[in-house]
Design a protein around this motif. Structure first.
Motif, PDB file in Angstrom:
ATOM      1  N   LEU A  70      -3.727  10.262  -2.897  1.00 20.70           N
ATOM      2  CA  LEU A  70      -4.418  11.213  -3.701  1.00 20.70           C
ATOM      3  C   LEU A  70      -4.791  12.360  -2.767  1.00 20.70           C
ATOM      4  CD1 LEU A  70      -7.289   8.558  -5.039  1.00 20.70           C
ATOM      5  CD2 LEU A  70      -5.365   9.974  -6.404  1.00 20.70           C
ATOM      6  N   ASP A  71      -5.005  12.272  -1.613  1.00 21.37           N
ATOM      7  CA  ASP A  71      -5.471  13.465  -0.955  1.00 21.37           C
ATOM      8  C   ASP A  71      -4.453  13.957   0.137  1.00 21.37           C
ATOM      9  OD1 ASP A  71      -8.057  13.274  -2.135  1.00 21.37           O
ATOM     10  OD2 ASP A  71      -8.545  11.838  -0.693  1.00 21.37           O
ATOM     11  N   GLN A  72      -3.448  13.455   0.471  1.00 20.78           N
ATOM     12  CA  GLN A  72      -2.551  13.852   1.353  1.00 20.78           C
ATOM     13  C   GLN A  72      -1.014  13.471   1.042  1.00 20.78           C
ATOM     14  OE1 GLN A  72      -2.377  11.927   5.230  1.00 20.78           O
ATOM     15  NE2 GLN A  72      -4.212  10.976   4.365  1.00 20.78           N
ATOM     16  N   THR A 129      -3.515   1.013   9.125  1.00 18.06           N
ATOM     17  CA  THR A 129      -4.794   0.377   9.666  1.00 18.06           C
ATOM     18  C   THR A 129      -5.503   1.357  10.603  1.00 18.06           C
ATOM     19  OG1 THR A 129      -3.521  -0.542  11.641  1.00 18.06           O
ATOM     20  CG2 THR A 129      -3.828  -1.994  10.010  1.00 18.06           C
ATOM     21  N   HIS A 130      -5.127   2.437  10.700  1.00 17.79           N
ATOM     22  CA  HIS A 130      -5.658   3.548  11.428  1.00 17.79           C
ATOM     23  C   HIS A 130      -6.828   4.279  10.762  1.00 17.79           C
ATOM     24  CE1 HIS A 130      -2.712   2.966  14.544  1.00 17.79           C
ATOM     25  NE2 HIS A 130      -1.682   3.184  13.745  1.00 17.79           N
ATOM     26  N   SER A 131      -7.600   4.900  11.447  1.00 17.47           N
ATOM     27  CA  SER A 131      -8.660   5.716  11.097  1.00 17.47           C
ATOM     28  C   SER A 131      -8.426   6.815  10.102  1.00 17.47           C
ATOM     29  CB  SER A 131      -9.654   6.496  12.009  1.00 17.47           C
ATOM     30  OG  SER A 131      -8.847   7.284  13.004  1.00 17.47           O
ATOM     31  N   ASP A 132      -7.005   7.117   9.994  1.00 12.46           N
ATOM     32  CA  ASP A 132      -6.996   8.278   8.720  1.00 12.46           C
ATOM     33  C   ASP A 132      -6.010   7.595   7.781  1.00 12.46           C
ATOM     34  OD1 ASP A 132      -4.259   7.359  10.326  1.00 12.46           O
ATOM     35  OD2 ASP A 132      -3.834   9.641  10.102  1.00 12.46           O
ATOM     36  N   GLU A 133      -6.571   6.293   7.504  1.00 15.12           N
ATOM     37  CA  GLU A 133      -5.731   5.586   6.277  1.00 15.12           C
ATOM     38  C   GLU A 133      -5.981   6.413   5.247  1.00 15.12           C
ATOM     39  OE1 GLU A 133      -6.794   1.692   3.604  1.00 15.12           O
ATOM     40  OE2 GLU A 133      -7.373   1.908   5.647  1.00 15.12           O
ATOM     41  N   PRO A 134      -4.792   6.678   4.351  1.00  9.38           N
ATOM     42  CA  PRO A 134      -4.987   7.416   3.052  1.00  9.38           C
ATOM     43  C   PRO A 134      -5.516   6.884   1.878  1.00  9.38           C
ATOM     44  CG  PRO A 134      -2.723   6.617   3.596  1.00  9.38           C
ATOM     45  CD  PRO A 134      -3.567   6.270   4.617  1.00  9.38           C
ATOM     46  N   SER A 135      -6.044   7.292   0.787  1.00  7.59           N
ATOM     47  CA  SER A 135      -6.488   6.809  -0.284  1.00  7.59           C
ATOM     48  C   SER A 135      -5.275   6.706  -1.487  1.00  7.59           C
ATOM     49  CB  SER A 135      -7.746   7.295  -0.844  1.00  7.59           C
ATOM     50  OG  SER A 135      -7.604   8.568  -0.872  1.00  7.59           O
ATOM     51  N   PHE A 136      -5.373   5.822  -2.118  1.00 13.55           N
ATOM     52  CA  PHE A 136      -4.305   5.853  -3.225  1.00 13.55           C
ATOM     53  C   PHE A 136      -4.914   5.537  -4.602  1.00 13.55           C
ATOM     54  CE2 PHE A 136      -2.301   4.543   0.931  1.00 13.55           C
ATOM     55  CZ  PHE A 136      -1.047   5.070   0.775  1.00 13.55           C
ATOM     56  N   SER A 137      -4.058   5.805  -5.566  1.00 14.32           N
ATOM     57  CA  SER A 137      -4.269   5.509  -7.130  1.00 14.32           C
ATOM     58  C   SER A 137      -3.167   4.707  -7.206  1.00 14.32           C
ATOM     59  CB  SER A 137      -4.491   6.654  -7.889  1.00 14.32           C
ATOM     60  OG  SER A 137      -4.464   6.226  -9.121  1.00 14.32           O
ATOM     61  N   LEU A 138      -3.488   3.356  -7.693  1.00 13.69           N
ATOM     62  CA  LEU A 138      -2.414   2.415  -8.108  1.00 13.69           C
ATOM     63  C   LEU A 138      -2.089   2.676  -9.415  1.00 13.69           C
ATOM     64  CD1 LEU A 138      -3.624  -0.689  -6.275  1.00 13.69           C
ATOM     65  CD2 LEU A 138      -2.171   1.187  -5.231  1.00 13.69           C
ATOM     66  N   CYS A 139      -0.797   3.177  -9.919  1.00 15.11           N
ATOM     67  CA  CYS A 139      -0.251   3.341 -11.098  1.00 15.11           C
ATOM     68  C   CYS A 139       0.743   2.178 -11.690  1.00 15.11           C
ATOM     69  CB  CYS A 139       0.503   4.646 -11.108  1.00 15.11           C
ATOM     70  SG  CYS A 139      -0.527   6.018 -10.633  1.00 15.11           S
ATOM     71  N   THR A 140       0.302   1.605 -12.541  1.00 18.15           N
ATOM     72  CA  THR A 140       0.682   0.157 -12.624  1.00 18.15           C
ATOM     73  C   THR A 140       1.577   0.142 -14.158  1.00 18.15           C
ATOM     74  OG1 THR A 140      -1.063  -0.811 -11.719  1.00 18.15           O
ATOM     75  CG2 THR A 140       0.323  -2.281 -13.134  1.00 18.15           C
ATOM     76  N   GLY A 141       2.748  -0.281 -13.847  1.00 20.74           N
ATOM     77  CA  GLY A 141       3.604  -0.211 -15.121  1.00 20.74           C
ATOM     78  C   GLY A 141       3.248  -1.648 -15.925  1.00 20.74           C
ATOM     79  N   LYS A 142       3.719  -1.887 -17.270  1.00 21.45           N
ATOM     80  CA  LYS A 142       3.537  -3.196 -17.889  1.00 21.45           C
ATOM     81  C   LYS A 142       4.320  -4.297 -17.347  1.00 21.45           C
ATOM     82  CE  LYS A 142       7.352  -2.004 -21.005  1.00 21.45           C
ATOM     83  NZ  LYS A 142       8.029  -1.645 -22.445  1.00 21.45           N
ATOM     84  N   GLY A 143       3.797  -5.485 -17.457  1.00 26.90           N
ATOM     85  CA  GLY A 143       4.252  -6.866 -16.900  1.00 26.90           C
ATOM     86  C   GLY A 143       5.473  -7.171 -17.470  1.00 26.90           C
ATOM     87  N   ALA A 144       6.624  -7.340 -16.544  1.00 22.99           N
ATOM     88  CA  ALA A 144       7.896  -7.782 -17.036  1.00 22.99           C
ATOM     89  C   ALA A 144       7.752  -9.046 -17.220  1.00 22.99           C
ATOM     90  CB  ALA A 144       8.903  -7.181 -16.156  1.00 22.99           C
TER      91      ALA A 144
END
Length: 551
Positions: free
Chosen positions: A330-332, A396-411
């Protein structure tokens, strides 16, 4: 004091072995029994008052007491300096120049654990020096021979391809002290016996234990209460430090033999870690290629999918549905190399743990510089939580990035997984274009943006887009202006001209002039909700098509 003959604990010549010298029959230990394990490297005679300026570590100093015959208290003042210099022990021949060793010197030597021997009157210093050096050389020869045998034994284990745990167990048996190895993946290697050292270290993260081994050289440090260990840094693949070897400093402090063995063992372990890393990288490349071909639809049949999976050592999910989740930062922007190293790191951890956690049902790969997860499970919320846990392990470090989890339909079958991936990619693209920052996004949650995507290739949609976008781009091209950017920013800031000017680093009056020009060219009014909606949809459609064309 115990005046018996104390056997040396290893192949070093120690202060305890001074009691065994043939020429020193009748010698008495007067103080410092705790220091009898001090190694002796040579013998010297002290007959000058400034001997502390010339004394060297490991020396057995002998004196007739002549330098302090008129002031025996001088001996007490010398002891702390001799200890600081690392002198092994002091032998004093009494009766000739001093009647006896002063009691205050004996008490001080006992406090420091510094051995003081009372030498018999018949002692000939030259004979003691000769006997000492003969014993030192004999012990060193024996030590080098034993060292060679130990290194051969450990090298043979490496050549036979034995696991590192077995190597560490053998080293522990040789050194008769607890041994543990931590690598830069946070993996602990130790013997199966379970030691106090292992119990203390196993709960620590990489960042915590690596501080114990900070620096390029081996050192002794306290890791827990009064427990001291020797930390030996391991270097592999030209890395500054790829692991740290911990050896407990009990039941006895490390001997010269121990230190020499650790120096050679660190090279062997470094070579093994390099080989392990290379194998992991090769295995990861084969697995990555399979996963990429599978998700991109390059494997035509189910039979081929099974064959390729088996060849690459990949365990296909046996639970449906199978979800593909793209982790969008999201931010980097994360460098692809960092993502790939994180994937290899997590694969190493999971392989080493050999557990049945749900992480075994998660596979990860980097495709087109994007981090992608393949997760099997009937509960969509469960698989999303599982991926969150995976990301926490990967970063595991302090600069852990934040993510948006974009999910596809279940196969529901292996050959439908590529469809889930394609949908996850589309969800990520639409989310990025429209500024969606939700922690978890599916196609169903995109609302009207999903409709825009479905219409993005339609002729009518292109005509609608051009009606609003083309006049602005033509004007910008011919006048060198930024009407399209201004309209986009103005809508993003909820029609706040001051915030728009600040975002564009432009004067407020300039923004107002541009807005008037936009309304004139498009024959719209920003005050009318329908006009704003149509312009915003056209802008989103334009951005979406531009992004798709790049991809």
């Amino acid at each position: 004091m115990n005046n018996g003959l104390l056997q040396s604990a290893d192949t070093e010549f120690t202060c305890a072995d001074i009691l065994r010298l043939p020429h020193l029959v009748g010698i008495r230990l007067r103080a410092g029994e705790a220091g009898l394990r001090h190694p002796v490297t040579h013998a010297n005679v002290m007959e000058v008052p400034d001997i502390t300026d010339w004394a060297q570590a490991g020396e057995f100093l002998m004196t007739t007491g002549y330098p302090f015959r008129d002031n025996p208290e001088m001996l007490s003042g010398m002891i702390p300096k001799l200890v600081e210099k690392g002198v092994a022990a002091l032998g004093v021949k009494t009766k000739r120049f001093i009647a006896e060793i002063p009691e205050d010197a004996i008490e001080l030597a006992e406090k420091y654990g510094f051995p003081i021997f009372e030498l018999p009157p018949h002692t000939v210093f030259s004979e003691v020096q000769r006997e000492t050096m003969e014993r030192v050389l004999a012990q060193e020869t024996a030590m080098l021979s034993m060292l060679h045998q130990h290194v051969q034994q450990l090298s043979q284990l490496m050549l036979e391809g034995r696991p590192l745990d077995e190597f560490i167990a053998c080293l522990e048996a040789i050194m008769k002290r607890s041994v543990a190895l931590f690598n830069d993946n946070g993996l602990l290697y130790a013997s199966e016996t379970g030691t106090e050292l292992e119990e203390i270290l196993e709960g620590k993260t990489f960042d915590q234990w690596i501080d114990f081994g900070a620096g390029k050289d081996a050192k002794t440090t306290v890791v827990h209460e009064d427990l001291t260990v020797r930390t030996t840094p391991i270097h592999a693949n030209g890395r500054e430090r790829s692991a740290v070897l911990f050896t407990a400093d009990f039941p006895n402090p490390h001997s010269k033999m121990d230190i020499l063995l650790l120096e050679r063992v660190s090279v062997l372990i470094g070579m093994e870690l390099s080989a392990i890393r290379m194998r992991k990288e090769i295995e990861s490349k084969y697995m990555d290629q399979f996963l990429q071909d599978w998700l991109l639809g390059r494997i035509p049949t189910l039979k081929d999918i099974h064959m390729r999976a088996e060849a690459s050592g990949f365990c296909l999910p046996d639970v449906v549905p199978i979800f593909v989740i793209l982790a969008r930062p999201l931010d980097q922007r994360l460098h692809p190399g960092r993502l790939k190293q994180a994937v290899i790191h997590l694969r190493s951890i999971n392989a080493a743990e050999n557990t049945q956690r749900h992480h075994n049902d998660i596979h990860r790969v980097v495709i087109r510089d994007q981090l992608v997860f393949i997760v099997s499970g009937a509960d969509a919320d469960f698989v999303v939580r599982s991926v969150r846990e995976e990301l926490a392990l990967m970063f595991t470090h302090s600069d852990e990035p934040s993510f948006s989890l974009c999910t596809g339909k279940g196969a529901l079958s292996l050959d439908q997984v590529q469809d889930s991936y394609q949908e996850a990619v589309k969800v990520a693209l639409i989310s990025e274009i429209t500024g969606i920052r939700q922690p978890h996004v599916t196609m169903e949650q995109l609302g009207i943006y999903r409709l825009l995507y479905m219409l993005s290739d339609e002729e009518e949609a292109n005509s609608f887009r051009d009606q609003y976008i083309e006049p602005l781009t033509v004007y910008d091209s011919s006048h060198g202006s930024s009407l399209l950017l201004t309209a986009t920013t103005y809508l993003e800031h909820n029609l706040n001209a001051k915030k728009t000017a600040a975002a564009l680093f432009t004067h407020y009056n300039t923004v107002m002039h541009r807005l008037e020009r936009i309304e004139e060219l498009l024959q719209i009014s920003f005050d009318l909700a329908d006009d704003r909606l149509q312009l915003e949809m056209a802008i989103k459609l334009y951005a979406m098509q531009a992004k798709f064309s790049k991809t």
